[in-house]
Scaffold this active site. Structure first.
Site, PDB file in Angstrom:
ATOM      1  N   GLU A   1       0.840  -1.205   0.000  1.00  0.00           N
ATOM      2  CA  GLU A   1       0.000   0.000   0.000  1.00  0.00           C
ATOM      3  C   GLU A   1       0.872   1.250   0.000  1.00  0.00           C
ATOM      4  OE1 GLU A   1      -2.576   1.418  -0.591  1.00  0.00           O
ATOM      5  OE2 GLU A   1      -4.380   0.535   0.240  1.00  0.00           O
TER       6      GLU A   1
ATOM      7  N   ASP B   1      -4.709   5.187   5.970  1.00  0.00           N
ATOM      8  CA  ASP B   1      -5.304   6.406   6.506  1.00  0.00           C
ATOM      9  C   ASP B   1      -6.415   5.996   7.486  1.00  0.00           C
ATOM     10  OD1 ASP B   1      -5.651   9.288   6.415  1.00  0.00           O
ATOM     11  OD2 ASP B   1      -7.373   8.988   5.128  1.00  0.00           O
TER      12      ASP B   1
ATOM     13  N   GLY C   1      -7.990   3.246   7.325  1.00  0.00           N
ATOM     14  CA  GLY C   1      -7.858   1.797   7.476  1.00  0.00           C
ATOM     15  C   GLY C   1      -8.962   1.026   6.766  1.00  0.00           C
TER      16      GLY C   1
ATOM     17  N   THR D   1      -9.792   0.705   3.583  1.00  0.00           N
ATOM     18  CA  THR D   1      -9.404  -0.045   2.381  1.00  0.00           C
ATOM     19  C   THR D   1      -8.827  -1.407   2.776  1.00  0.00           C
ATOM     20  OG1 THR D   1      -8.877   2.042   1.277  1.00  0.00           O
ATOM     21  CG2 THR D   1      -8.030   0.027   0.258  1.00  0.00           C
TER      22      THR D   1
ATOM     23  N   ASP E   1      -1.396  10.817  -5.049  1.00  0.00           N
ATOM     24  CA  ASP E   1      -1.902  11.914  -5.873  1.00  0.00           C
ATOM     25  C   ASP E   1      -2.808  12.864  -5.108  1.00  0.00           C
ATOM     26  OD1 ASP E   1      -4.089   9.933  -5.702  1.00  0.00           O
ATOM     27  OD2 ASP E   1      -5.099  11.307  -7.079  1.00  0.00           O
TER      28      ASP E   1
ATOM     29  N   ARG F   1       1.781  12.428  -8.702  1.00  0.00           N
ATOM     30  CA  ARG F   1       2.271  11.079  -8.416  1.00  0.00           C
ATOM     31  C   ARG F   1       3.755  10.955  -8.746  1.00  0.00           C
ATOM     32  NH1 ARG F   1      -2.153   7.705  -7.545  1.00  0.00           N
ATOM     33  NH2 ARG F   1      -4.023   8.204  -8.716  1.00  0.00           N
TER      34      ARG F   1
HETATM   35  P1  IMP Z   1      -7.948   4.398   3.857  1.00  0.00           P
HETATM   36  O1  IMP Z   1      -8.920   3.422   3.312  1.00  0.00           O
HETATM   37  O2  IMP Z   1      -8.629   5.585   4.489  1.00  0.00           O
HETATM   38  O3  IMP Z   1      -6.914   3.798   4.785  1.00  0.00           O
HETATM   39  O4  IMP Z   1      -7.225   5.076   2.650  1.00  0.00           O
HETATM   40  C1  IMP Z   1      -6.268   4.493   1.932  1.00  0.00           C
HETATM   41  C2  IMP Z   1      -6.136   5.172   0.585  1.00  0.00           C
HETATM   42  O5  IMP Z   1      -6.532   6.546   0.611  1.00  0.00           O
HETATM   43  C3  IMP Z   1      -4.695   5.198   0.171  1.00  0.00           C
HETATM   44  O6  IMP Z   1      -4.331   4.021  -0.489  1.00  0.00           O
HETATM   45  C4  IMP Z   1      -4.643   6.425  -0.719  1.00  0.00           C
HETATM   46  O7  IMP Z   1      -5.003   6.083  -2.034  1.00  0.00           O
HETATM   47  C5  IMP Z   1      -5.670   7.362  -0.154  1.00  0.00           C
HETATM   48  N1  IMP Z   1      -5.063   8.394   0.719  1.00  0.00           N
HETATM   49  C6  IMP Z   1      -5.165   8.495   2.065  1.00  0.00           C
HETATM   50  N2  IMP Z   1      -4.481   9.550   2.546  1.00  0.00           N
HETATM   51  C7  IMP Z   1      -3.892  10.113   1.469  1.00  0.00           C
HETATM   52  C8  IMP Z   1      -2.992  11.239   1.322  1.00  0.00           C
HETATM   53  O8  IMP Z   1      -2.578  11.928   2.268  1.00  0.00           O
HETATM   54  N3  IMP Z   1      -2.597  11.501   0.042  1.00  0.00           N
HETATM   55  C9  IMP Z   1      -2.993  10.777  -1.032  1.00  0.00           C
HETATM   56  N4  IMP Z   1      -3.802   9.716  -0.929  1.00  0.00           N
HETATM   57  C10 IMP Z   1      -4.258   9.385   0.313  1.00  0.00           C
HETATM   58 MG    MG Z   2      -4.304   3.772  -2.505  1.00  0.00          MG
END
Ligand code: IMP
Ligand code: MG
Length: 175
Positions: free
Chosen positions: A97, A101, A103, A105, A157, A163
């Site tokens: 990954e 963030d 969590g 995903t 991004d 990116r």
């Molecule tokens: P989660 O499901 O909230 O943990 O988010 C994971 C996904 O959110 C990552 O794989 C990123 O694609 C996107 N993401 C989370 N925070 C950021 C950031 O600060 N910059 C860019 N993408 C982010």
């Molecule tokens: Mg991602």
């Protein structure tokens, strides 16, 4: 509105940390072969830089899941937009990954991948924002824990831009 990017983690520091993680994984998986699962698109840079530095046999596959729209707020659900090409049954798998963030995903992706009966399943992330966590996820290899800032570069991004930056930068909006 314009964006201003400031460097949070420079290229040499990112590269050095990826090398350390590659050495750790190469030790932990000595005499094994790993299948890296790159979560598109953000993890492309981390996956390839990590793969280049692993000293064990490595294969790669790619998966695209949606978690974010064009904004910066998690939707809380994932959808598989592009599935793996190949079965992971019986393989030692490492999910790669870019950032953890909320969590959400990973917490939805991991059970889905476990259903496919890999021999083992581990997770590595280049970046982690622990203060943003909404659901618990286990990460085996973390590059950097960072504070709650929206970051770009090294695959990450902002509305599909930045990116290509070779460092981790913070986006600040200015008008
Ligand atoms: P989660 O499901 O909230 O943990 O988010 C994971 C996904 O959110 C990552 O794989 C990123 O694609 C996107 N993401 C989370 N925070 C950021 C950031 O600060 N910059 C860019 N993408 C982010
Ligand atoms: Mg991602």
């Amino acid at each position: 509105m314009n964006e201003k990017i400031t460097i949070m983690i420079d290229e040499d520091t990112v590269d050095a940390r990826i090398k350390e993680i590659a050495e750790q994984i190469s030790r932990d998986y000595a005499k094994k072969e790993v299948r890296l699962i790159c979560i598109l698109k953000g993890s492309v840079f981390y996956t390839t830089e990590l793969a280049k530095r692993l000293t064990i046999p490595t294969t790669m596959d790619f998966m695209k899941v949606s978690s974010y729209g064009s904004g910066t707020v998690s939707s809380g659900q994932i959808e598989i937009k592009k599935d793996l090409d190949d079965s992971i049954e019986g393989l030692d798998v490492i999910v790669v990954e870019d950032i953890v963030d909320s969590g959400h995903t990973l917490s939805q992706l991991i059970p889905e991948l476990k259903k496919r009966n890999p021999r083992s399943l581990a997770v590595t992330t280049l970046l982690d924002k622990p203060s943003r966590r909404e659901v618990d996820v286990h990460v085996d290899y973390t590059g950097f824990e960072i504070e709650d800032k929206f970051v770009v570069g090294y695959g990450l991004d902002y509305n599909q831009s930045y990116r290509d930056l070779p460092f981790i930068g913070v986006v600040e909006l200015e008008d």
